[in-house]
Design an enzyme around this catalytic site. Sequence first.
Site, mmCIF file in Angstrom:
data_model
loop_
_atom_site.group_PDB
_atom_site.id
_atom_site.type_symbol
_atom_site.label_atom_id
_atom_site.label_comp_id
_atom_site.label_asym_id
_atom_site.label_seq_id
_atom_site.Cartn_x
_atom_site.Cartn_y
_atom_site.Cartn_z
ATOM 1 N N ALA A 177 0.827 -1.207 0.000
ATOM 2 C CA ALA A 177 0.000 0.000 0.000
ATOM 3 C C ALA A 177 0.862 1.258 0.000
ATOM 4 C CB ALA A 177 -0.939 0.006 1.203
ATOM 5 N N TYR A 178 1.871 1.268 0.847
ATOM 6 C CA TYR A 178 2.722 2.455 0.993
ATOM 7 C C TYR A 178 3.534 2.730 -0.265
ATOM 8 C CZ TYR A 178 6.586 5.339 2.735
ATOM 9 O OH TYR A 178 7.538 6.334 2.909
#
Length: 295
Positions: A177-178
């Site tokens: 996600a990051y």
Amino acid sequence: MTGLLLTTPRAWVRRALRTGAPSPLAGRTVLVTGASSGIGEATAHAVAARDATVLLVARRADALAGVARAIEASGGRAFAYPCDLTDGPAVDRLVATVLVEHGGVDYLVNNAGRSIRRSVALSYERAHDVERTMAINYVAPVRLMLGLLPHMVEQRFGHVVNVLTWGVQVKAPKFSAYIASKTALDVWSRIAGRELYGDGVTFTNLRMPLVRTAMSAPTDAYAKVPALTPEQAAARVVRALEDRPVTAGTAAGAVAEVLNLVAPRASDWLQWRISRRFPDSRAAGRHVERDRLTG
């Protein structure tokens, strides 16, 4: 920083010629997001020390006011603008206020962000991790840039520094996600830089190594890993502001990027092996279990 010799030959000449001369930031207006702590706070102090006017943006009004007071006590000029960058209308109001009160922004540092370290296996029921990470790491800075870029184009000068991660090159496991959100910002800015090249507006994608901040503290695996201090990271941001490279990163990131291209399966195996040595943190597991119990 790795690659500066090849990516900023004119900057090297300018730096050599201006030995003892004021920084290019002197007299300019620099907006720094995430300025209440960590890299953003250290960057604000470093920029102010170079005689720039610093516009401080973050959610925490009290902490932001404290940073502004500290800069002014040191003889600098700083203005605090509390804002939740994930609130679209609030970002629009911020842009309007800054344009009225300062006439525009010469340099923008997109530093505010959120990091999540969680494996895909623990993310099956956590699509909101992707949504909230994209909201602050990608959508927010893009909206801010879309508001500030017209003035930069009009004055035919402007520079944006995106504080990213070397993970965009490494593609490190447990950061899907990051790293995806930071990669989106990297690509958006690279394309915008090509479109606005003739308007005098440039972008730097600063792919930062690990920095010891409150954001990295919850990750157990980072406890004994070498990391930059916020001040060391801020020095890299200032160098990117002054020299305006297209990208700047680390040697390890560059090696990983090449390996991903020339031997993708070998790279996958290597990253898989490394990932097994560093399992999910206890905090990541607790959050998932808590969500299941309360869901």
